[in-house]
Scaffold this motif. Structure first.
Motif, PDB file in Angstrom:
ATOM      1  N   ILE A  99      53.324  25.459  36.343  1.00  0.00           N
ATOM      2  CA  ILE A  99      54.166  25.002  35.071  1.00  0.00           C
ATOM      3  C   ILE A  99      53.336  24.185  34.082  1.00  0.00           C
ATOM      4  N   LYS A 100      54.408  24.443  33.061  1.00  0.00           N
ATOM      5  CA  LYS A 100      53.880  23.678  31.602  1.00  0.00           C
ATOM      6  C   LYS A 100      54.706  22.631  30.560  1.00  0.00           C
ATOM      7  N   ILE A 101      53.929  22.305  30.096  1.00  0.00           N
ATOM      8  CA  ILE A 101      54.930  20.895  29.067  1.00  0.00           C
ATOM      9  C   ILE A 101      55.968  21.914  28.622  1.00  0.00           C
ATOM     10  N   GLY A 102      57.046  21.107  28.694  1.00  0.00           N
ATOM     11  CA  GLY A 102      57.981  21.892  27.744  1.00  0.00           C
ATOM     12  C   GLY A 102      59.295  22.901  29.136  1.00  0.00           C
ATOM     13  N   GLN A 103      58.544  23.427  30.143  1.00  0.00           N
ATOM     14  CA  GLN A 103      59.359  23.906  31.030  1.00  0.00           C
ATOM     15  C   GLN A 103      59.793  23.528  31.766  1.00  0.00           C
ATOM     16  N   GLU A 104      61.095  23.844  32.245  1.00  0.00           N
ATOM     17  CA  GLU A 104      62.235  23.383  32.769  1.00  0.00           C
ATOM     18  C   GLU A 104      61.935  23.121  34.322  1.00  0.00           C
ATOM     19  N   LEU A 105      62.504  22.210  35.074  1.00  0.00           N
ATOM     20  CA  LEU A 105      62.335  22.482  36.367  1.00  0.00           C
ATOM     21  C   LEU A 105      63.098  22.926  37.705  1.00  0.00           C
ATOM     22  N   SER A 106      62.784  23.748  38.364  1.00  0.00           N
ATOM     23  CA  SER A 106      63.426  24.025  39.200  1.00  0.00           C
ATOM     24  C   SER A 106      64.865  22.849  40.292  1.00  0.00           C
ATOM     25  N   SER A 107      65.910  23.722  40.275  1.00  0.00           N
ATOM     26  CA  SER A 107      66.907  22.752  41.034  1.00  0.00           C
ATOM     27  C   SER A 107      66.704  21.951  42.266  1.00  0.00           C
ATOM     28  N   GLU A 108      67.224  20.489  42.131  1.00  0.00           N
ATOM     29  CA  GLU A 108      67.213  19.924  42.976  1.00  0.00           C
ATOM     30  C   GLU A 108      67.354  20.851  44.108  1.00  0.00           C
ATOM     31  N   MET A 109      67.951  21.139  44.632  1.00  0.00           N
ATOM     32  CA  MET A 109      67.744  22.238  45.771  1.00  0.00           C
ATOM     33  C   MET A 109      67.087  23.149  45.748  1.00  0.00           C
ATOM     34  N   GLU A 110      66.583  23.964  45.550  1.00  0.00           N
ATOM     35  CA  GLU A 110      65.516  24.960  45.459  1.00  0.00           C
ATOM     36  C   GLU A 110      64.503  23.452  45.955  1.00  0.00           C
ATOM     37  N   MET A 111      63.421  23.154  44.860  1.00  0.00           N
ATOM     38  CA  MET A 111      62.761  22.271  45.335  1.00  0.00           C
ATOM     39  C   MET A 111      62.839  21.521  47.073  1.00  0.00           C
ATOM     40  N   ALA A 112      63.614  20.717  47.095  1.00  0.00           N
ATOM     41  CA  ALA A 112      64.054  20.776  47.679  1.00  0.00           C
ATOM     42  C   ALA A 112      63.351  21.376  48.954  1.00  0.00           C
ATOM     43  N   LYS A 113      64.229  22.650  49.104  1.00  0.00           N
ATOM     44  CA  LYS A 113      64.145  23.761  49.811  1.00  0.00           C
ATOM     45  C   LYS A 113      63.019  24.219  50.247  1.00  0.00           C
TER      46      LYS A 113
END
Length: 227
Positions: free
Chosen positions: A29-43
């Motif tokens: 993960i790099k500065i400025g990069q969008e994180l995965s959706s909450e649903m994907e991250m929680a899973k």
């Protein structure tokens, strides 16, 4: 972004932050990069979305991530996250707990004073609602935490409100330890109701004293448990 599944017995917000920190250090993960959706991250992490939000809320409050609409973007590097983790890890040190209560005694009494001056009808309703929830179920720790968050919001000081929420996330286990003490659950309900009544009556000196009593009781119980 591939996040390692969290162990169920570890403190969830802390582990969410640690997992993100590892991904940043590894360059995933790099500065400025969008994180995965909450649903994907929680899973991927094996946690509920509510638990995930606790960790993300801490990071967002401290400016590590920022919201762009419904998306969250990394705004700080791993060094910043590691400093936050050092703060969170303090909550596992029993000796620091009394420093935390001392700090809250200063902050929360002033918050109560401001709330007496500034709380509007909506603020009072929300405080009363959380007291009602505690009366119905003294084990409702979320209602307990929400009472203090609502009280800080009633101060209409944005920084106090944000700081109170952060501290509750980090040191929330204190309530669980103290509530195990015989008779403490009923005492918790009464203390919160007493604080609310003082706020509603706009009695700032009484509100300060009742907040001090609430925190002093917690401190004495923790000392008793430790001994």
């Amino acid at each position: 972004m591939t996040l390692k599944r969290l162990e169920s017995n570890l403190k969830i917000p802390q582990k969410v932050i640690e997992s993100l920190s590892k991904e940043i250090i590894n360059g995933n993960i790099k500065i400025g990069q969008e994180l995965s959706s909450e649903m994907e991250m929680a899973k991927m992490l094996g946690v509920s979305r509510g638990s995930l939000r606790e960790g993300l809320a801490i990071l967002e409050f401290l400016g590590v991530i920022i919201s762009k609409g419904r998306k969250k973007v990394l705004a700080r590097d791993a060094n910043k996250i590691n400093k936050i983790l050092n703060l969170i890890k303090l909550s596992n040190n029993k000796d620091i707990i009394y420093d935390f209560i001392e700090f809250r005694r200063i902050m929360d009494t002033f918050i109560a004073e401001l709330a007496c001056e500034r709380a509007n009808e909506r603020d009072l309703r929300e405080l009363e609602n959380t007291v009602t929830k505690l009366k119905k179920n003294p084990d409702n720790k979320k209602a307990d935490f929400q009472f203090h968050i609502n009280l800080s919001r009633a101060s209409h000081n944005t920084f106090f409100a944000a700081m109170e929420e952060l501290l509750i996330y980090i040191f929330g286990t204190i309530r669980e330890k103290a509530s195990l003490f015989p008779g403490r659950k009923d005492q918790i309900v009464k203390e919160h109701e007493d604080i609310f009544i003082a706020i509603k009556e706009r009695n700032s000196s009484l509100a300060r004293r009742r907040v001090e009593t609430h925190l002093k009781n917690i401190e004495e119980i923790l000392k008793t448990i430790s001994s």
